[in-house]
Design an enzyme around this catalytic site. Sequence first.
Site, PDB file in Angstrom:
ATOM      1  N   LYS A  38     -14.243 -24.994   4.003  1.00 50.18           N
ATOM      2  CA  LYS A  38     -14.665 -25.585   5.278  1.00 50.18           C
ATOM      3  C   LYS A  38     -14.991 -27.078   5.111  1.00 50.18           C
ATOM      4  O   LYS A  38     -14.562 -27.919   5.903  1.00 50.18           O
ATOM      5  CB  LYS A  38     -15.883 -24.813   5.807  1.00 50.18           C
ATOM      6  CG  LYS A  38     -16.528 -25.412   7.026  1.00 50.18           C
ATOM      7  CD  LYS A  38     -15.629 -25.370   8.253  1.00 50.18           C
ATOM      8  CE  LYS A  38     -16.214 -26.193   9.372  1.00 50.18           C
ATOM      9  NZ  LYS A  38     -15.366 -26.275  10.539  1.00 50.18           N
ATOM     10  N   PHE A  66      -4.372 -36.238  14.208  1.00 46.68           N
ATOM     11  CA  PHE A  66      -5.487 -36.930  13.538  1.00 46.68           C
ATOM     12  C   PHE A  66      -5.094 -38.297  12.993  1.00 46.68           C
ATOM     13  O   PHE A  66      -5.607 -38.739  11.964  1.00 46.68           O
ATOM     14  CB  PHE A  66      -6.092 -36.043  12.437  1.00 46.68           C
ATOM     15  CG  PHE A  66      -7.184 -35.191  12.982  1.00 46.68           C
ATOM     16  CD1 PHE A  66      -6.892 -34.024  13.662  1.00 46.68           C
ATOM     17  CD2 PHE A  66      -8.501 -35.579  12.880  1.00 46.68           C
ATOM     18  CE1 PHE A  66      -7.886 -33.257  14.220  1.00 46.68           C
ATOM     19  CE2 PHE A  66      -9.507 -34.820  13.431  1.00 46.68           C
ATOM     20  CZ  PHE A  66      -9.199 -33.658  14.108  1.00 46.68           C
ATOM     21  N   CYS A  86     -20.077 -32.032  13.483  1.00 44.43           N
ATOM     22  CA  CYS A  86     -19.524 -31.513  12.230  1.00 44.43           C
ATOM     23  C   CYS A  86     -19.099 -32.593  11.236  1.00 44.43           C
ATOM     24  O   CYS A  86     -19.650 -32.654  10.143  1.00 44.43           O
ATOM     25  CB  CYS A  86     -18.348 -30.594  12.542  1.00 44.43           C
ATOM     26  SG  CYS A  86     -18.874 -29.087  13.362  1.00 44.43           S
ATOM     27  N   LYS A 142     -21.889 -34.850   9.477  1.00 44.04           N
ATOM     28  CA  LYS A 142     -22.821 -34.136   8.594  1.00 44.04           C
ATOM     29  C   LYS A 142     -22.078 -33.434   7.452  1.00 44.04           C
ATOM     30  O   LYS A 142     -22.602 -33.327   6.348  1.00 44.04           O
ATOM     31  CB  LYS A 142     -23.686 -33.161   9.395  1.00 44.04           C
ATOM     32  CG  LYS A 142     -23.108 -31.805   9.637  1.00 44.04           C
ATOM     33  CD  LYS A 142     -24.144 -30.831  10.173  1.00 44.04           C
ATOM     34  CE  LYS A 142     -23.513 -29.542  10.668  1.00 44.04           C
ATOM     35  NZ  LYS A 142     -22.714 -28.799   9.712  1.00 44.04           N
TER      36      LYS A 142
HETATM   37  N1  LIG Z   1     -20.021 -26.995  16.781  1.00 49.13           N
HETATM   38  C1  LIG Z   1     -18.873 -26.872  16.147  1.00 49.13           C
HETATM   39  O1  LIG Z   1     -17.830 -27.329  16.609  1.00 49.13           O
HETATM   40  C2  LIG Z   1     -18.801 -26.136  14.831  1.00 49.13           C
HETATM   41  C3  LIG Z   1     -17.559 -25.750  14.335  1.00 49.13           C
HETATM   42  C4  LIG Z   1     -17.503 -25.069  13.125  1.00 49.13           C
HETATM   43  C5  LIG Z   1     -18.656 -24.801  12.415  1.00 49.13           C
HETATM   44  N2  LIG Z   1     -19.857 -25.213  12.908  1.00 49.13           N
HETATM   45  C6  LIG Z   1     -21.063 -24.866  12.145  1.00 49.13           C
HETATM   46  O2  LIG Z   1     -21.681 -23.737  12.769  1.00 49.13           O
HETATM   47  C7  LIG Z   1     -23.105 -23.813  12.660  1.00 49.13           C
HETATM   48  C8  LIG Z   1     -23.723 -23.767  14.054  1.00 49.13           C
HETATM   49  O3  LIG Z   1     -23.280 -24.887  14.774  1.00 49.13           O
HETATM   50  P1  LIG Z   1     -23.498 -25.031  16.349  1.00 49.13           P
HETATM   51  O4  LIG Z   1     -22.794 -26.267  16.758  1.00 49.13           O
HETATM   52  O5  LIG Z   1     -23.177 -23.737  17.011  1.00 49.13           O
HETATM   53  O6  LIG Z   1     -25.083 -25.252  16.398  1.00 49.13           O
HETATM   54  P2  LIG Z   1     -26.034 -25.267  17.698  1.00 49.13           P
HETATM   55  O7  LIG Z   1     -27.140 -26.172  17.360  1.00 49.13           O
HETATM   56  O8  LIG Z   1     -25.208 -25.512  18.917  1.00 49.13           O
HETATM   57  O9  LIG Z   1     -26.569 -23.767  17.798  1.00 49.13           O
HETATM   58  C9  LIG Z   1     -27.441 -23.169  16.901  1.00 49.13           C
HETATM   59  C10 LIG Z   1     -28.276 -22.128  17.635  1.00 49.13           C
HETATM   60  O10 LIG Z   1     -29.082 -21.431  16.688  1.00 49.13           O
HETATM   61  C11 LIG Z   1     -30.342 -21.146  17.307  1.00 49.13           C
HETATM   62  N3  LIG Z   1     -31.335 -20.826  16.290  1.00 49.13           N
HETATM   63  C12 LIG Z   1     -32.005 -21.657  15.459  1.00 49.13           C
HETATM   64  N4  LIG Z   1     -32.837 -20.956  14.655  1.00 49.13           N
HETATM   65  C13 LIG Z   1     -32.693 -19.648  14.993  1.00 49.13           C
HETATM   66  C14 LIG Z   1     -33.285 -18.442  14.533  1.00 49.13           C
HETATM   67  N5  LIG Z   1     -34.192 -18.432  13.557  1.00 49.13           N
HETATM   68  N6  LIG Z   1     -32.908 -17.285  15.113  1.00 49.13           N
HETATM   69  C15 LIG Z   1     -31.998 -17.279  16.130  1.00 49.13           C
HETATM   70  N7  LIG Z   1     -31.410 -18.393  16.591  1.00 49.13           N
HETATM   71  C16 LIG Z   1     -31.746 -19.568  16.037  1.00 49.13           C
HETATM   72  C17 LIG Z   1     -30.632 -22.407  18.103  1.00 49.13           C
HETATM   73  O11 LIG Z   1     -31.593 -22.156  19.113  1.00 49.13           O
HETATM   74  C18 LIG Z   1     -29.243 -22.727  18.670  1.00 49.13           C
HETATM   75  O12 LIG Z   1     -29.030 -22.091  19.921  1.00 49.13           O
HETATM   76  C19 LIG Z   1     -23.391 -25.105  11.891  1.00 49.13           C
HETATM   77  O13 LIG Z   1     -23.495 -24.818  10.530  1.00 49.13           O
HETATM   78  C20 LIG Z   1     -22.140 -25.930  12.142  1.00 49.13           C
HETATM   79  O14 LIG Z   1     -21.912 -26.861  11.127  1.00 49.13           O
HETATM   80  C21 LIG Z   1     -19.964 -25.856  14.104  1.00 49.13           C
END
Ligand SMILES: NC(=O)c1ccc[n+]([C@@H]2O[C@H](COP(=O)([O-])OP(=O)(O)OC[C@H]3O[C@@H](n4cnc5c(N)ncnc54)[C@H](O)[C@@H]3O)[C@@H](O)[C@H]2O)c1
Length: 434
Positions: A205, A250, A261, A264
């Site tokens: 990833k 890209f 993403c 970070k």
């Molecule tokens: N956003 C993207 O496009 C994307 C794509 C691929 C991977 N990721 C990865 O996926 C992960 C999540 O990203 P995201 O963008 O969905 O984050 P986000 O911040 O949109 O969502 C995270 C959610 O987790 C919840 N949360 C926090 N602590 C919690 C707990 N203890 N119990 C239950 N819920 C809890 C928060 O309230 C929030 O709703 C990250 O590691 C990110 O790097 C993100």
Amino acid sequence: MNLVIIGTGYVGLVTGTCFSETGNRVVCVDIDKAKVAKLSAGQVTIYEPGLEKIFLRNLKEERLCFTSALASVVNEAEVIFLALPTPPGADGAADLKYVLGVAEELGKLLKDYKVIVNKSTVPVGTADKVRAAIAKNYKGEFDVVSNPEFLREGVAVEDFMKPDRVVIGTTSERAKKLMSELYAPYVRQGNPIIFMDERSSELTKYAANSFLAMKISFMNEIAHLCEKMGADVDMMRRGIGSDERIGKRFLFSGIGYGGSCFPKDVQALIKSADEFNYDFKILKAVEQVNANQKVHLVEKIKSFYQGNIKGKRFALWGLAFKPNTDDIREAPALLMIQSLLQEGATVTAYDPEAMPNVQQELGNTINYAQSQYQALEGADALLIATEWSEFRTPDFERIGQLLSSKLIFDGRNLFDLIKMRSMGYHYISIGRAN
Ligand SMILES: NC(=O)c1ccc[n+]([C@@H]2O[C@H](COP(=O)([O-])OP(=O)(O)OC[C@H]3O[C@@H](n4cnc5c(N)ncnc54)[C@H](O)[C@@H]3O)[C@@H](O)[C@H]2O)c1
């Protein structure tokens, strides 16, 4: 299959909804009670094309539901997904407090065999840490699997329903079988499920995002050269992109990558490499080039006004870090706004989806327009920061009438240089002639 998804943000909500679409029973858990209440009432909390329709259908069919009470649902699940934040810590490394905190909580709750799947983007070795955190309090059987998510915001539903590939990191045959069954409906066209060990999967990833970020920074450096040498980055892009080894995607230069993403993940991989005594030189350059690129358009604006933009009024089209999302995390537009305000200019912004999120962050330090044209009224120039479709073929006559002068600074190279010149615009873009 019965699934629990912990974390209902951009990844968790799409994952949960898309898994329910193929008939699974999905419970999404989030600590944010206000979010859970909205989702339970049928309100989608993010803007993502195509999501609302399948969300509402599965909510109605009771295949999808939301709760904050992890303890009451966790033992109904066969597979538990972690879609939790992994933000950068103070030193740039991914902060695992959410992931490991939930893992420890799970250890106190589990009663029988479960597969715990990590969808968050995490450094190599996290699966071992999750396993250890669960095992502190739970002595029964379980497997921890790495299943990184590759969806792109803006086309997340399509990406999830028809992924190019699914990567699954596990050496457990039992977990492999469950994961294969779960993903089978999504890879019917023959796209591969690639099984590997957990560490390779975790690194895959970071390597994917870092490679894409590197392509963008490379093109932004080429754009600087084009500006100095009198070449055109868009023509050059077509020239190299038609080589299959390079590929067309890209390769767009602009005002740098943003979002939740790439910034970070690049930072976290540099930090991880450091921890393993490896100096990841290319990635350090990728990050530095991107930081400079985010202010490149502002430098062009300042240079146009001989260094003084105090009192200037700018219309800004686009706030989201890319089109088709309301996500403003690390959006180049926000950095631009900050610099312009610092220099004494004012900004009136328009974005089709991201204005409420920006308003929460910036309040009334800028003005918000109801339409792309309203933003232009009385402004000295138009700035473009996000390539939303509706900005691509605007009414140039109207723009010319509304602006105090026909001046556009375009951070996304949306328009044709010759056409702009023929319409009498002073048009400044990236890596092309002014
Ligand atoms: N956003 C993207 O496009 C994307 C794509 C691929 C991977 N990721 C990865 O996926 C992960 C999540 O990203 P995201 O963008 O969905 O984050 P986000 O911040 O949109 O969502 C995270 C959610 O987790 C919840 N949360 C926090 N602590 C919690 C707990 N203890 N119990 C239950 N819920 C809890 C928060 O309230 C929030 O709703 C990250 O590691 C990110 O790097 C993100």
